[in-house]
Design a protein around this motif. Structure first.
Motif, PDB file in Angstrom:
ATOM      1  N   ALA A   2       0.822  -1.210   0.000  1.00  0.00           N
ATOM      2  CA  ALA A   2       0.000   0.000   0.000  1.00  0.00           C
ATOM      3  C   ALA A   2       0.856   1.260   0.000  1.00  0.00           C
ATOM      4  N   THR A  28      -5.111   5.758   0.524  1.00  0.00           N
ATOM      5  CA  THR A  28      -6.380   5.033   0.364  1.00  0.00           C
ATOM      6  C   THR A  28      -6.377   4.223  -0.930  1.00  0.00           C
ATOM      7  N   PHE A  31      -4.320   1.050  -0.352  1.00  0.00           N
ATOM      8  CA  PHE A  31      -5.001  -0.017   0.383  1.00  0.00           C
ATOM      9  C   PHE A  31      -6.080  -0.685  -0.464  1.00  0.00           C
ATOM     10  N   ALA A  35      -5.563  -4.902  -1.481  1.00  0.00           N
ATOM     11  CA  ALA A  35      -6.485  -5.905  -0.942  1.00  0.00           C
ATOM     12  C   ALA A  35      -6.517  -7.137  -1.846  1.00  0.00           C
ATOM     13  N   ALA A  74      -6.248  -4.545   5.086  1.00  0.00           N
ATOM     14  CA  ALA A  74      -6.526  -3.598   4.008  1.00  0.00           C
ATOM     15  C   ALA A  74      -7.752  -2.746   4.326  1.00  0.00           C
ATOM     16  N   GLY A  77      -6.710  -0.363   7.206  1.00  0.00           N
ATOM     17  CA  GLY A  77      -5.816   0.677   6.686  1.00  0.00           C
ATOM     18  C   GLY A  77      -6.545   1.665   5.807  1.00  0.00           C
ATOM     19  N   PHE A  78      -7.477   1.173   4.987  1.00  0.00           N
ATOM     20  CA  PHE A  78      -8.268   2.059   4.143  1.00  0.00           C
ATOM     21  C   PHE A  78      -9.088   3.021   4.997  1.00  0.00           C
TER      22      PHE A  78
END
Length: 94
Positions: A2, A28, A31, A35, A74, A77-78
């Motif tokens: 990411a 963003t 991430f 994924a 993911a 984190g997003f």
């Protein structure tokens, strides 16, 4: 993954007047791209299990669990990067 996607996005995506993509927004994007699709991993592991590859050592189950854990990271984190990208004001408490 990411972080590398975010750094590359900052350099690739820029406007006509030279402004680069903000780091929070680029993160963003990182991430989202990092994924793992469970639809691909689970079907592939079921196929390998049916053929008997790695069943004795539990490799298909391990890969499926690792893909689920990667998706959890993911998504988390997003969410954090999205809140950083669209936050206003001071990020540190006074």
């Amino acid at each position: 993954e990411a972080l590398m996607v975010a750094l590359l996005a900052m350099f690739i995506f820029e406007t006509d007047d030279g402004r680069k993509m903000p780091f929070g927004l680029a993160l963003t994007l990182g991430f989202v791209i990092a994924a793992v699709s469970p639809a691909v991993v689970v079907v592939g592991m079921i196929n390998l299990t049916a053929r008997g590859y790695g069943v004795e050592k539990g490799i298909p189950a391990l890969i499926t669990a690792a893909a689920a854990f990667d998706d959890i990271l993911a998504i988390s984190g997003f969410s954090i990067a999205l809140s950083l990208a669209f936050s206003e004001g001071n990020m540190v408490w006074n």
